[in-house]
Write a protein that holds these residues in place. Structure first.
Motif, PDB file in Angstrom:
ATOM      1  N   UNK A  92      -0.359  64.153  87.075  1.00 31.93           N
ATOM      2  CA  UNK A  92      -0.996  62.863  87.362  1.00 31.93           C
ATOM      3  C   UNK A  92       0.020  61.859  87.887  1.00 31.93           C
ATOM      4  N   UNK A  93       1.196  61.824  87.262  1.00 35.30           N
ATOM      5  CA  UNK A  93       2.218  60.871  87.681  1.00 35.30           C
ATOM      6  C   UNK A  93       2.709  61.192  89.105  1.00 35.30           C
ATOM      7  N   UNK A  94       2.944  62.468  89.367  1.00 39.20           N
ATOM      8  CA  UNK A  94       3.423  62.863  90.702  1.00 39.20           C
ATOM      9  C   UNK A  94       2.394  62.512  91.771  1.00 39.20           C
ATOM     10  N   UNK A  95       1.125  62.721  91.468  1.00 44.54           N
ATOM     11  CA  UNK A  95       0.068  62.396  92.425  1.00 44.54           C
ATOM     12  C   UNK A  95       0.070  60.913  92.752  1.00 44.54           C
ATOM     13  N   UNK A  96       0.253  60.085  91.740  1.00 48.09           N
ATOM     14  CA  UNK A  96       0.207  58.639  91.945  1.00 48.09           C
ATOM     15  C   UNK A  96       1.490  58.100  92.602  1.00 48.09           C
ATOM     16  N   UNK A  97       2.627  58.685  92.253  1.00 44.44           N
ATOM     17  CA  UNK A  97       3.903  58.105  92.669  1.00 44.44           C
ATOM     18  C   UNK A  97       4.498  58.740  93.920  1.00 44.44           C
ATOM     19  N   UNK A  98       4.052  59.929  94.281  1.00 41.27           N
ATOM     20  CA  UNK A  98       4.648  60.619  95.425  1.00 41.27           C
ATOM     21  C   UNK A  98       3.675  60.744  96.583  1.00 41.27           C
ATOM     22  N   UNK A 139       5.608  44.171  82.879  1.00 44.86           N
ATOM     23  CA  UNK A 139       5.059  45.479  83.234  1.00 44.86           C
ATOM     24  C   UNK A 139       5.219  45.689  84.735  1.00 44.86           C
ATOM     25  N   UNK A 140       6.473  45.665  85.166  1.00 41.73           N
ATOM     26  CA  UNK A 140       6.771  45.853  86.587  1.00 41.73           C
ATOM     27  C   UNK A 140       7.258  47.277  86.865  1.00 41.73           C
ATOM     28  N   UNK A 141       6.836  48.213  86.027  1.00 36.63           N
ATOM     29  CA  UNK A 141       7.256  49.600  86.123  1.00 36.63           C
ATOM     30  C   UNK A 141       6.595  50.279  87.330  1.00 36.63           C
ATOM     31  N   UNK A 142       7.137  51.436  87.680  1.00 37.59           N
ATOM     32  CA  UNK A 142       6.545  52.199  88.783  1.00 37.59           C
ATOM     33  C   UNK A 142       5.131  52.655  88.444  1.00 37.59           C
ATOM     34  N   UNK A 170      13.793  59.177  89.159  1.00 38.18           N
ATOM     35  CA  UNK A 170      14.155  57.825  89.586  1.00 38.18           C
ATOM     36  C   UNK A 170      13.013  56.835  89.344  1.00 38.18           C
ATOM     37  N   UNK A 171      11.981  57.266  88.607  1.00 33.66           N
ATOM     38  CA  UNK A 171      10.841  56.410  88.321  1.00 33.66           C
ATOM     39  C   UNK A 171      10.896  55.881  86.891  1.00 33.66           C
ATOM     40  N   UNK A 172      10.204  54.752  86.688  1.00 32.55           N
ATOM     41  CA  UNK A 172      10.144  54.154  85.362  1.00 32.55           C
ATOM     42  C   UNK A 172       8.677  54.007  84.971  1.00 32.55           C
ATOM     43  N   UNK A 173       8.307  54.626  83.857  1.00 30.89           N
ATOM     44  CA  UNK A 173       6.909  54.686  83.405  1.00 30.89           C
ATOM     45  C   UNK A 173       6.794  53.968  82.073  1.00 30.89           C
ATOM     46  N   UNK A 174       5.648  53.320  81.826  1.00 28.21           N
ATOM     47  CA  UNK A 174       5.415  52.673  80.543  1.00 28.21           C
ATOM     48  C   UNK A 174       3.983  52.934  80.087  1.00 28.21           C
ATOM     49  N   UNK A 175       3.838  53.163  78.781  1.00 31.45           N
ATOM     50  CA  UNK A 175       2.518  53.321  78.158  1.00 31.45           C
ATOM     51  C   UNK A 175       2.195  52.050  77.374  1.00 31.45           C
TER      52      UNK A 175
END
Length: 402
Positions: free
Chosen positions: A396-402, A111-114, A28-33
């Motif tokens: 890394x993403x899980x650590x930051x987002x959860x 850049x309003x992504x999660x 349910x997350x939106x990521x951008x590089x």
């Protein structure tokens, strides 16, 4: 078919299961590089593989490429050199070009992504122009072990506004920045045109299209034409080797969109080739062709990577994965991939004669090359395939987002 199914024979069922388990927490997350080039260079290559893979497994992932004029990329190339210890003084006008280019890009880029994942210094200043930020990660692929102090002080003002920073090697960790840091090693995608399986006849046919015959041993270096890769030094090493044994050298490089100095250096290399004693045995090629890279790494008897500085040097893993031994500089991330005496040799970057000596040793010993080649493929398969990198990213993403 699940996008990860093709990786199972290489990495096993457990790795695939771990990836899918972590994927479920991010759907349910939106990521951008964000980076500065969609072609040429290791970062663009990684993103070209990983972003489609992330979308295929159900994680919404986008990619934005910073737009800039040649003047901007001239400044950021100098910034890259300064981060790798070259003394560079930036004028107020150059800093204005850098900052304003980032500002201009921010005005037409949402850049309003999660989670926003910013790669390298070129877009680092974007963090100043998004006040309603969620999570921002800064990923530096450059060797930060000894940056030029003034340049680092300037860039650090932006990095300190990120939530987390990621580097490629423990020696690049910085004690003088605010965000927590972690280490993630790059990796190769075994199913791209550059790394996929290729028969010997396909390799020979591909090389022949570029005038490369396999009638004598091949030494190669495959890197962008950049002074840090020391292509002039590679030619010098080859001249030493060629005095002792009949062989040929292929220098293959691609132009990167964000490197305005590449063409000028290529011209310097052309001039040195013209003056070389064994010029007829040197092939100099500048183009982007991943099938040619694949064929050349497989056909080479020895691959060189004579870098003076190297953020990671993933081309080493590419060659080792194809069972080709590597003689490379003992710098940056190369020693993580190359175990000296097991799958190649690590040499001090300025020691041309030692480069030549170990290259000759490999050229004259087919059994040694084969043994090192087997070890190289095994080492890369266990440590430097894209599935391991994907797991690190997901952690890394899980650590930051959860």
């Amino acid at each position: 078919m699940n996008a990860l199914t093709k990786f199972k024979p290489l990495v096993g069922r457990e790795v695939i299961s771990r990836i899918l388990e972590k994927t479920d927490t991010l759907k349910d997350k939106h990521i951008v590089h964000v980076n500065s080039s969609f072609i040429g260079g290791g970062v663009a290559e990684l993103l070209n593989s990983l972003i489609p893979l992330m979308n295929q497994i159900g994680i919404k992932t986008g990619w934005r490429v910073l737009q800039g004029m040649p003047e901007f990329f001239g400044v950021t190339k100098q910034m890259h050199n300064a981060l790798q210890s070259e003394p560079v003084t930036f004028t107020k006008e150059q800093k204005k070009v850098y900052y304003q280019t980032n500002k201009n890009f921010s005005e037409f880029t949402h850049l309003d992504h999660d989670l926003v994942f910013v790669h390298d210094p070129q877009p680092a200043a974007l963090v100043d122009f998004y006040t309603q930020r969620k999570k921002w990660l800064f990923r530096c692929h450059v060797d930060l072990s000894n940056p030029h102090p003034q340049t680092w002080a300037y860039l650090r003002t932006f990095i300190n506004k990120y939530d987390h920073a990621i580097v490629s090697h423990s020696s690049y960790l910085r004690k003088d920045i605010i965000p927590p840091q972690s280490i993630i090693h790059p990796a190769i995608d075994p199913f791209t045109n550059k790394n996929k399986d290729m028969t010997e006849s396909e390799s020979v046919h591909t090389l022949k299209k570029y005038g490369i015959e396999n009638d004598k041993p091949i030494i190669s270096q495959i890197s962008r034409f950049d002074k840090w890769k020391d292509p002039l030094g590679v030619i010098n090493v080859f001249e030493h080797v060629r005095e002792k044994t009949d062989c040929q050298l292929v220098l293959l490089g691609n132009p990167a969109m964000d490197d305005p100095q590449g063409v000028a250096l290529f011209e310097d290399v052309q001039e040195q080739v013209r003056r070389a004693k064994h010029a007829k045995d040197i092939h100099l090629i500048m183009l982007q062709d991943n099938l040619l890279v694949n064929a050349l790494q497989r056909a080479s008897d020895v691959v060189l990577q004579k870098s003076k500085k190297e953020g990671f040097g993933l081309v080493v893993s590419e060659a080792l994965y194809k069972k080709t031994p590597v003689v490379a500089s003992n710098v940056g991330g190369i020693p993580l991939q190359l175990i000296s005496g097991a799958n190649g040799y690590l040499i001090e970057p300025s020691d041309d004669r030692s480069f030549a000596k170990h290259t000759i040793k490999l050229l004259k010993d087919e059994k040694l090359r084969a043994r090192m080649g087997e070890h190289g493929k095994d080492h890369v398969t266990k440590n430097f395939l894209i599935t391991r990198l994907l797991l690190d990213w997901l952690d890394a993403f899980c650590t930051q987002l959860n």
